[in-house]
Design an enzyme around this catalytic site. Structure first.
Site, short mmCIF file in Angstrom:
data_model
loop_
_atom_site.label_atom_id
_atom_site.label_comp_id
_atom_site.label_asym_id
_atom_site.label_seq_id
_atom_site.Cartn_x
_atom_site.Cartn_y
_atom_site.Cartn_z
N GLU A 70 -8.20 -4.75 5.65
CA GLU A 70 -8.13 -4.52 4.20
C GLU A 70 -7.02 -5.36 3.57
OE1 GLU A 70 -8.39 -0.37 5.56
OE2 GLU A 70 -9.14 0.06 3.55
N ARG B 119 -11.44 16.72 7.15
CA ARG B 119 -12.26 17.00 5.95
C ARG B 119 -13.64 17.48 6.35
NH1 ARG B 119 -11.24 11.13 3.39
NH2 ARG B 119 -9.13 10.98 4.20
N ASN C 40 0.86 -1.18 0.00
CA ASN C 40 0.00 0.00 0.00
C ASN C 40 0.90 1.23 0.00
OD1 ASN C 40 -1.75 2.09 0.55
ND2 ASN C 40 -2.70 1.13 2.34
N ARG D 252 -2.84 -2.03 -3.17
CA ARG D 252 -4.01 -1.18 -2.95
C ARG D 252 -3.96 -0.03 -3.94
NH1 ARG D 252 -5.01 3.56 1.25
NH2 ARG D 252 -7.22 3.84 0.82
N HIS E 32 -13.22 3.36 0.54
CA HIS E 32 -13.16 2.37 1.64
C HIS E 32 -13.82 1.06 1.22
CE1 HIS E 32 -13.07 5.83 4.83
NE2 HIS E 32 -11.83 5.38 4.61
#
Ligand code: ADP
Length: 397
Positions: free
Chosen positions: A383, A240, A7, A90, A179
């Site tokens: 993940e 965010r 990743n 990823r 996600h």
């Protein structure tokens, strides 16, 4: 079969070496501050840990260093690079081109470059990581696993925005969602834990971390999600802003004479619970500050809990009801009080937390009462294992 999961971020590389015969993690680690003179590699294996601090000029050098460590006589867990059967990467954005994970070919590399337009900060480092691995391990098959692909099952009424249709057709402006690998893992896992078929479940998966998103998963397929064209949409997050009236963008840019880039930074890095509280983007810090009487930290947390609760309601409506709500990622797995605050008032949809059961962190657990018609669970995400499983499936075909 041994799979290396990679990743890559702009200055980081996370890796896991997984033995897919038993899904055991043989070694894992993190390279940080790539390009800087004091780059750091933290490698963990067999309960041991090794740190290396040295200049790492680029991702190719980082990959090389990781492979050297994996095969090192002391810190290594394999004898030679040849033992790695496949590499799973990823990739943040697969656009509409990738509805599932894929074997990486030259053709796919071109498509990935096209998708970079949608995720200019995230996709380029992912691509650099893939290129580095392909250069160093040209014989080893590489697989791309996309954050967006799970949500490609959304119907058009869920993914279209009320903008001129040409913007969708020509520029790909639509909801993609993110996600996806985490939501997909949770959907598989909750079915396993509950002992039912995922085809029979309506799940609201709450991935609450630094970035947060919810997904409505009906019959194992994502039918709607809170993130959008970018990971900026949905509830407010660490830094965010989440959903805001789009007219605010032009108003603030005009009033404060901001460029598009500056406005983007304001909404992505200076907003969210950090922007509201002025304290931190970290939910633990906010909890402490709120407990000590900081009102803006309290407000930031209240807003987060309220927005998550409201979005749960929206996704329940999208599915015509909900059988199970799952909590995952940093806040979802560990935030005991956050879960209480989010679920307060969800009794109308039959979801009722059990205070004692909810006193749990970081493991699969039922946290609703026996009477709760809608079950609530904590399901720690993974993940990496999802990427490794997809990689194994694809290279075994
Ligand atoms: P990322 O989106 O970067 O993967 P994580 O899933 O690791 O993020 O989540 C990070 C967030 O989880 C941080 O805000 C952190 O404060 C929060 N977190 C971790 N442990 C706890 C805890 N015990 N209680 C509340 N929040 C926690």
């Amino acid at each position: 079969m041994i799979v290396l999961v990679v990743n890559c971020g702009s200055s980081s590389l996370k890796y896991q070496l997984v033995n897919m015969d038993n899904e055991e993690v043989m070694a894992k680690g993190l390279v940080e501050k790539i390009t800087l003179p004091d780059a750091r590699l933290t490698h963990k294996w067999n309960g041991r840990k090794k740190e290396i601090v040295q200049p790492i000029p680029d991702h190719k050098v980082a990959v090389k260093l990781v492979l050297d460590l994996l095969t090192d006589p002391e810190a290594g867990v394999i004898k030679s690079m040849k033992e790695i059967d496949a590499v799973g990467h990823r990739v943040v954005h697969g656009g509409e081109e990738f509805a599932s994970s894929t074997l990486i070919t030259d053709e796919v590399m071109k498509a990935l470059e096209r998708c970079s337009a949608f995720a200019p900060l995230h996709n380029p480092p992912n691509i650099i990581g893939i290129k580095a691995c392909r250069a160093i391990m040209p014989e080893v098959p590489q697989v791309g696993v996309f954050d967006t692909s799970f949500h490609q099952t959304m119907p058009p009424e869920a993914y279209m925005y009320g903008l001129p249709y040409e913007l969708y057709k020509e520029d790909g402006i639509r909801r993609y969602g993110f996600h996806g690998t985490s939501h997909r893992y949770v959907a598989d896992r909750i079915a396993e834990v509950m002992g039912v078929k995922k085809e029979d479940l309506r799940i609201i998966s709450c991935h609450l971390g630094n970035g947060s998103s919810l997904a409505a998963i009906k019959g194992g397929r994502s039918i709607d999600t809170t993130m959008g064209f970018t990971p900026l949409a949905g509830m407010l997050m660490g830094t965010r802003c989440g959903d805001i009236d789009p007219a605010i963008v032009c108003t603030v840019m005009d009033k404060h004479n901001l460029s598009a880039q500056e406005m983007d930074t304001l909404m992505n890095k200076k907003s969210g619970v950090l922007g509201i509280s002025g304290v931190s983007s970290d939910f633990r810090d906010l909890g402490e500050a709120a407990a000590a009487g900081n009102e803006r930290a309290r407000l930031a947390l209240d807003m987060f809990h309220y927005q998550v609760r409201k979005l749960i309601g929206a996704l329940a409506a999208a599915m015509g009801g909900v059988d199970v709500i799952t909590f995952t990622a940093g806040v979802g797995e560990n935030g005991i009080e956050d879960r209480v605050a989010i679920c307060e008032g969800l009794e109308y949809m039959g979801a009722e937390l059990d205070a004692e059961r909810n006193n749990v962190r970081g493991k699969d657990a039922l946290i609703s009462t026996d009477d709760s018609a809608c079950k609530v669970y904590v399901i720690p995400t993974n993940e990496e294992i999802m990427i490794a499983r997809d990689t194994k499936d694809i290279v075994s075909r």
